[in-house]
Design an enzyme around this catalytic site. Structure first.
Site, PDB file in Angstrom:
ATOM      1  CG  ASN A  92     -10.124  63.984  -2.616  1.00 48.26           C
ATOM      2  OD1 ASN A  92      -9.415  64.398  -1.692  1.00 48.26           O
ATOM      3  ND2 ASN A  92      -9.677  63.184  -3.553  1.00 48.26           N
ATOM      4  CG  ASP A  94     -12.513  65.631  -6.462  1.00 45.28           C
ATOM      5  OD1 ASP A  94     -13.072  64.522  -6.593  1.00 45.28           O
ATOM      6  OD2 ASP A  94     -11.302  65.736  -6.158  1.00 45.28           O
ATOM      7  CG  HIS A 109     -13.133  65.923   4.901  1.00 43.15           C
ATOM      8  ND1 HIS A 109     -11.764  65.935   4.690  1.00 43.15           N
ATOM      9  CD2 HIS A 109     -13.303  65.437   6.156  1.00 43.15           C
ATOM     10  CE1 HIS A 109     -11.142  65.479   5.761  1.00 43.15           C
ATOM     11  NE2 HIS A 109     -12.048  65.158   6.665  1.00 43.15           N
ATOM     12  CB  CYS A 117     -30.259  74.390   5.060  1.00 37.92           C
ATOM     13  SG  CYS A 117     -31.129  75.715   5.942  1.00 37.92           S
ATOM     14  CB  CYS A 136     -32.888  76.485   2.873  1.00 35.24           C
ATOM     15  SG  CYS A 136     -33.246  74.725   3.060  1.00 35.24           S
ATOM     16  N   GLY A 175      -3.019  58.794  -1.649  1.00 34.69           N
ATOM     17  CA  GLY A 175      -2.909  60.225  -1.914  1.00 34.69           C
ATOM     18  C   GLY A 175      -3.365  61.133  -0.784  1.00 34.69           C
ATOM     19  CG  ASN A 201       0.790  59.694  -0.391  1.00 37.22           C
ATOM     20  OD1 ASN A 201      -0.274  60.027  -0.895  1.00 37.22           O
ATOM     21  ND2 ASN A 201       1.486  60.497   0.386  1.00 37.22           N
TER      22      ASN A 201
END
Ligand code: OAD
Length: 234
Positions: A92, A94, A109, A117, A136, A175, A201
């Site tokens: 995730n 988040d 991820h 940059c 940057c 999940g 799950n």
């Protein structure tokens, strides 16, 4: 559980669903109305940077409303109380695991609240919008992009993850649909190396048959129950 020393937990979009963040492979296979190829590939970023940056700006803004749920809090409790090795690997982008208090955490991820940059590779914490062409702070190139691992790019921290998978006694997947590699292959690596494997799950994932045990239900119920059972022996 008394023979368990080292745990790897993999989480996916399902753990944040009850916090109001949409999963990726919902009905129609669209991500908040967009095709994957249009918002999550290097080609999309090169072809339509405005669309891609805007898409992640909206996802980043949504984090100000979303709050960690009982599943994130349970994993943070495990992190604080587990005396052995633990690595929480999340797909995730988040920040709900860390806001719940998890520390032994990797974002394989990338992260919405980070900017990368494209020129020098520096990563920095980022809040608010990130328009294309933003300079940057490290190298001054107008090359900041969302710090998201796009399809075709190498996920972060794979060496640390592979090392943990090779030595864990318990691998728990929470999940995730098991549709995206390399994360979808972690259960086989862990099992091949001798770990017990459990899936928590809502529905059976694509890789369900590879787990020793599958428990089906909402993460906000299953994860606290599982954490309680692990910590009962500590
Ligand atoms: P998916 O959207 O593919 O799968 C979400 C899974 O969560 C499904 O198996 C659902 O059944 C399950 N689920 C939904 N609600 C749940 C709940 N309340 N409790 C428990 N499970 C629930 O999301 P991921 O597997 O995380 O990559 O997707 C993997 C990657 O695909 C993402 O990290 C993303 C995308 O490409 C990037 O953005 C780089």
């Amino acid at each position: 559980m008394s023979d368990i020393r080292s745990i790897v937990v993999l989480t996916g979009a399902g753990i944040s669903a009850e916090s109001g963040i949409a999963t990726f492979r919902g009905p129609g296979g669209l991500w908040e109305g967009h095709r994957v190829e249009d918002v999550c590939t290097p080609e999309a970023l090169a072809h339509d940077p405005d669309l891609v940056h805007r898409f992640y700006d909206l996802r980043r803004a949504a984090l100000t409303i979303a709050q960690p749920n009982a599943a994130h809090r349970a994993l943070a409790r495990l992190d604080a109380a587990w005396p052995g090795e633990l690595l929480i690997v999340t797909q995730n982008v988040d920040d709900l695991h860390e806001r719940a208090g998890a520390k032994r955490l990797l974002h394989m991820h990338g992260e919405l609240r980070s900017a990368l940059c494209a020129r020098c590779g520096a990563r920095q914490s980022w809040q608010g919008d990130l328009p294309p062409g933003t300079a940057c702070p490290t190298c001054a190139a107008p090359a900041l992009r969302p710090d998201i691992v796009f399809f075709g790019e190498m996920p972060y921290d794979m060496d640390r993850i592979e090392t943990a998978l090779a030595s864990c006694d318990l691998f728990v997947s929470i999940g995730t649909s098991g549709a995206v590699y390399p994360a979808a292959g972690f259960v086989r690596t862990a099992r091949w190396n001798g770990a017990q494997t459990i899936e928590l799950n809502l529905d059976p994932s694509d890789g369900s048959i590879h787990f020793h045990e599958s428990r089906m239900g909402p993460a906000s119920t299953l994860v606290p129950e599982w954490v309680d059972s692990v910590l009962a022996d500590v």
